[in-house]
Scaffold this active site. Sequence first.
Site, PDB file in Angstrom:
ATOM      1  N   HIS A   1      -0.684   4.505   1.238  1.00  0.00           N
ATOM      2  CA  HIS A   1      -1.722   4.195   0.253  1.00  0.00           C
ATOM      3  C   HIS A   1      -1.135   4.166  -1.156  1.00  0.00           C
ATOM      4  O   HIS A   1      -1.558   3.367  -2.000  1.00  0.00           O
ATOM      5  CB  HIS A   1      -2.855   5.221   0.336  1.00  0.00           C
ATOM      6  CG  HIS A   1      -4.115   4.786  -0.332  1.00  0.00           C
ATOM      7  ND1 HIS A   1      -4.498   5.238  -1.574  1.00  0.00           N
ATOM      8  CD2 HIS A   1      -5.091   3.934   0.075  1.00  0.00           C
ATOM      9  CE1 HIS A   1      -5.653   4.697  -1.908  1.00  0.00           C
ATOM     10  NE2 HIS A   1      -6.037   3.893  -0.924  1.00  0.00           N
ATOM     11  N   CYS A   2      -0.166   5.015  -1.413  1.00  0.00           N
ATOM     12  CA  CYS A   2       0.416   5.137  -2.753  1.00  0.00           C
ATOM     13  C   CYS A   2       1.223   3.908  -3.172  1.00  0.00           C
ATOM     14  O   CYS A   2       1.410   3.673  -4.365  1.00  0.00           O
ATOM     15  CB  CYS A   2       1.325   6.361  -2.825  1.00  0.00           C
ATOM     16  SG  CYS A   2       0.549   7.913  -2.337  1.00  0.00           S
ATOM     17  N   ILE A   3       1.726   3.141  -2.217  1.00  0.00           N
ATOM     18  CA  ILE A   3       2.591   2.013  -2.561  1.00  0.00           C
ATOM     19  C   ILE A   3       1.865   0.675  -2.447  1.00  0.00           C
ATOM     20  O   ILE A   3       2.487  -0.387  -2.591  1.00  0.00           O
ATOM     21  CB  ILE A   3       3.876   1.998  -1.715  1.00  0.00           C
ATOM     22  CG1 ILE A   3       3.590   1.711  -0.237  1.00  0.00           C
ATOM     23  CG2 ILE A   3       4.616   3.325  -1.861  1.00  0.00           C
ATOM     24  CD1 ILE A   3       4.857   1.524   0.603  1.00  0.00           C
TER      25      ILE A   3
END
Length: 349
Positions: free
Chosen positions: A333-335
């Site tokens: 999700h962070c990337i």
Amino acid sequence: MNWRMPSETAPHERTWMAFPREGLTLGSEASEREEGYAAWTAVAHAVAEFEPVTMVVDPTELDRARRMLGSHVEILEAPLDEFWMRDFGPTFVVDDERPGVLGAVDWIFNGWGAPEWAEWRVSAEIARFAAAHVGAELVSSVLVNEGGGIHVDGEGTVLLTDTVQLDPRRNPYADRARVEAELARTIGTTKAIWLPRGLTRDYDDFGTNGHVDIVATFAAPGRVLLHDQRDPGHPDHAVTSELRELLEGQTDAAGRALEIVGLPAPATLRDDEGFVDWSYVNHLVVNDGVVACGFGEPEADARAAAILADAYPGRRVVTVDSRPIFARGGGIHCITQQQPALTSAEVAR
């Protein structure tokens, strides 16, 4: 304008990512760098099974990116220093009163509180770059915030943590009321559910100080997926127990009591740096699918995939080994950052 951030489960036009470049985050050894490139590429290819992927690539990495990504991923050249697209990229919004209009919130990004090690000033310009590329109206914000610091249900409710938006290194003069007013203006939320903290590892020197997208997310309005650390030997056992108790007493913007669904953590408790923050909550919902984090534990990975398949009916779950991403400070999700599709269904809301 009445901007609203759609739920991640709403239809997407595309997913945005940023390709790794050499530096502290990627790693000093050649083997570490190759591992990082391969992990980001694997996520891009998994997302591309479901929807278009646009990858921002630093000029120094263009040849490598073209070779590794192939023809399935659109490449845009722009200078980068960091490559966590969720955090420095735009948060896309729609205006229900103006069908077909896309907005892009440009939060102030200061590298997760401007720690000495962070390189962030170049990537902080990418939100405006992406907005211009897709013709989105820019929604400038005075709030220091990252996309990983918020999760919405698309119907007025936002999850966030005290230790991110109220971090004195980010917003020294903010209080809850000021943050909530700015979120109402930029992403259209009317009910904020404040969590007291995030996972333990996230407070290390290279952490985000409590991003919510590794802890909890909305699978649907009224339904929250929560990281569930069941081993009392891990400090997040107490953390997630506290968060469950808090969430069970909350209601959303529509007044619904929240249903809490636990996503059990994998069995691994530690790595060379200490207690891990491996979390299946940090998945990405895509068109007709879910790109899920895997941690090399077949039983735990399969259990998480089954829970996600149940939470998102009709979507195919694809698991990608996320250990190399978590070793660098985040997850799938962070990337990634979704761009909502301006569909007739979305316009009719």
